[in-house]
Design a protein around this motif. Structure first.
Motif, mmCIF file in Angstrom:
data_model
loop_
_atom_site.group_PDB
_atom_site.id
_atom_site.type_symbol
_atom_site.label_atom_id
_atom_site.label_comp_id
_atom_site.label_asym_id
_atom_site.label_seq_id
_atom_site.Cartn_x
_atom_site.Cartn_y
_atom_site.Cartn_z
ATOM 1 N N ALA A 3 -18.296 70.708 -39.359
ATOM 2 C CA ALA A 3 -17.375 70.185 -38.347
ATOM 3 C C ALA A 3 -16.393 69.212 -38.988
ATOM 4 N N PRO A 4 -15.123 69.299 -38.623
ATOM 5 C CA PRO A 4 -14.145 68.345 -39.161
ATOM 6 C C PRO A 4 -14.393 66.957 -38.595
ATOM 7 N N SER A 5 -14.026 65.938 -39.351
ATOM 8 C CA SER A 5 -14.229 64.586 -38.828
ATOM 9 C C SER A 5 -13.154 64.233 -37.808
ATOM 10 N N THR A 6 -11.941 64.757 -37.985
ATOM 11 C CA THR A 6 -10.852 64.511 -37.045
ATOM 12 C C THR A 6 -10.184 65.835 -36.699
ATOM 13 N N CYS A 7 -10.023 66.083 -35.417
ATOM 14 C CA CYS A 7 -9.400 67.319 -34.966
ATOM 15 C C CYS A 7 -8.343 67.004 -33.919
ATOM 16 N N VAL A 8 -7.204 67.652 -34.037
ATOM 17 C CA VAL A 8 -6.140 67.580 -33.046
ATOM 18 C C VAL A 8 -6.131 68.897 -32.286
ATOM 19 N N VAL A 9 -6.087 68.800 -30.963
ATOM 20 C CA VAL A 9 -5.961 69.976 -30.116
ATOM 21 C C VAL A 9 -4.656 69.840 -29.338
ATOM 22 N N LEU A 10 -3.776 70.811 -29.535
ATOM 23 C CA LEU A 10 -2.498 70.864 -28.828
ATOM 24 C C LEU A 10 -2.615 71.903 -27.722
ATOM 25 N N ILE A 11 -2.265 71.508 -26.506
ATOM 26 C CA ILE A 11 -2.326 72.431 -25.371
ATOM 27 C C ILE A 11 -0.949 72.452 -24.725
ATOM 28 N N SER A 36 -4.098 74.833 -31.874
ATOM 29 C CA SER A 36 -3.130 74.901 -30.783
ATOM 30 C C SER A 36 -3.511 76.022 -29.834
ATOM 31 N N TYR A 37 -3.328 75.731 -28.545
ATOM 32 C CA TYR A 37 -3.648 76.677 -27.488
ATOM 33 C C TYR A 37 -2.460 76.768 -26.547
ATOM 34 N N HIS A 38 -2.265 77.968 -26.005
ATOM 35 C CA HIS A 38 -1.162 78.189 -25.078
ATOM 36 C C HIS A 38 -1.604 78.139 -23.625
ATOM 37 N N SER A 39 -2.890 77.921 -23.406
ATOM 38 C CA SER A 39 -3.378 77.749 -22.040
ATOM 39 C C SER A 39 -4.531 76.746 -22.030
ATOM 40 N N ALA A 40 -4.667 76.062 -20.925
ATOM 41 C CA ALA A 40 -5.729 75.072 -20.783
ATOM 42 C C ALA A 40 -7.100 75.738 -20.752
ATOM 43 N N ASP A 45 -12.404 76.393 -23.778
ATOM 44 C CA ASP A 45 -13.374 77.199 -24.526
ATOM 45 C C ASP A 45 -13.437 76.754 -25.984
ATOM 46 N N GLY A 46 -12.268 76.505 -26.579
ATOM 47 C CA GLY A 46 -12.224 76.067 -27.967
ATOM 48 C C GLY A 46 -12.834 74.692 -28.172
ATOM 49 N N ILE A 47 -12.577 73.792 -27.261
ATOM 50 C CA ILE A 47 -13.088 72.420 -27.371
ATOM 51 C C ILE A 47 -14.617 72.394 -27.265
ATOM 52 N N LYS A 48 -15.172 73.262 -26.464
ATOM 53 C CA LYS A 48 -16.634 73.306 -26.324
ATOM 54 C C LYS A 48 -17.316 73.575 -27.664
ATOM 55 N N ASN A 49 -16.611 74.241 -28.579
ATOM 56 C CA ASN A 49 -17.163 74.525 -29.901
ATOM 57 C C ASN A 49 -16.952 73.383 -30.885
ATOM 58 N N LEU A 50 -16.277 72.332 -30.478
ATOM 59 C CA LEU A 50 -15.977 71.198 -31.365
ATOM 60 C C LEU A 50 -16.767 69.954 -31.005
ATOM 61 N N GLN A 51 -17.865 70.097 -30.344
ATOM 62 C CA GLN A 51 -18.583 68.937 -29.854
ATOM 63 C C GLN A 51 -19.154 68.047 -30.950
ATOM 64 N N GLN A 52 -19.202 68.498 -32.182
ATOM 65 C CA GLN A 52 -19.733 67.682 -33.263
ATOM 66 C C GLN A 52 -18.646 66.927 -34.021
ATOM 67 N N VAL A 53 -17.415 67.044 -33.615
ATOM 68 C CA VAL A 53 -16.305 66.373 -34.280
ATOM 69 C C VAL A 53 -16.383 64.866 -34.019
ATOM 70 N N ALA A 54 -16.033 64.061 -35.026
ATOM 71 C CA ALA A 54 -16.106 62.599 -34.880
ATOM 72 C C ALA A 54 -14.976 62.057 -34.003
ATOM 73 N N ARG A 55 -13.745 62.518 -34.266
ATOM 74 C CA ARG A 55 -12.577 62.072 -33.494
ATOM 75 C C ARG A 55 -11.814 63.302 -33.018
ATOM 76 N N LEU A 56 -11.598 63.344 -31.717
ATOM 77 C CA LEU A 56 -10.884 64.450 -31.103
ATOM 78 C C LEU A 56 -9.656 63.902 -30.399
ATOM 79 N N TYR A 57 -8.490 64.333 -30.854
ATOM 80 C CA TYR A 57 -7.220 63.939 -30.255
ATOM 81 C C TYR A 57 -6.677 65.155 -29.504
ATOM 82 N N ILE A 58 -6.492 64.996 -28.204
ATOM 83 C CA ILE A 58 -5.995 66.092 -27.374
ATOM 84 C C ILE A 58 -4.601 65.720 -26.869
#
Length: 131
Positions: A3-11, A36-40, A45-58
């Motif tokens: 898992a990445p320590s920092t992840c950015v999710v663009l919606i 990056s996602y084109h729909s919420a 669905d993608g974020i549910k797979n990132l639950q072990q990330v240390a910092r999540l920026y949405i």
């Protein structure tokens, strides 16, 4: 996969805007991973797979088809993240409706309300104040 320590999710449903913002974050070395996602709905669905990330920026657009930003925030609040995960949610909008800004500022899940498009200065400020 580690898992990445920092992840950015663009919606963002605007593909050009999403691509532009993705390139800015990569250029600034903001995160280990930029998704990056084109729909919420896809983003949830993608974020549910990132639950072990240390910092999540949405970075969330408000006005999207199928599920808008406010509906996304409600669904996000139901996801059980690891207690060590730090989540920063930024509403990213071109809306000129002052009610959107007020609603975002009053929502405890929202870190800040930002206007599109993002700039290098805005990203630098986010890095400085939220890292």
């Amino acid at each position: 996969m580690i898992a990445p320590s920092t992840c950015v999710v663009l919606i963002e449903d605007d593909q050009a805007m999403n691509y532009y913002h993705q390139r800015l974050f990569v250029k600034q070395n903001f995160a280990d991973e930029v998704l990056s996602y084109h729909s919420a709905v896809e983003a949830l669905d993608g974020i549910k797979n990132l639950q072990q990330v240390a910092r999540l920026y949405i970075f969330l657009d408000l006005n999207m088809p199928q599920m808008n930003g406010w509906q996304f925030i409600e669904e996000l609040e139901n996801i059980k993240f690891d207690t060590n995960t730090q989540i920063k949610l930024f509403v990213l909008s071109s809306s000129v409706n002052p009610n959107d800004m007020i609603k975002a500022k009053q929502n405890l899940s929202v870190t800040d309300y930002l206007s599109k498009p993002l700039s290098i200065e805005t990203i630098t400020n986010i890095i400085t104040t939220n890292s």
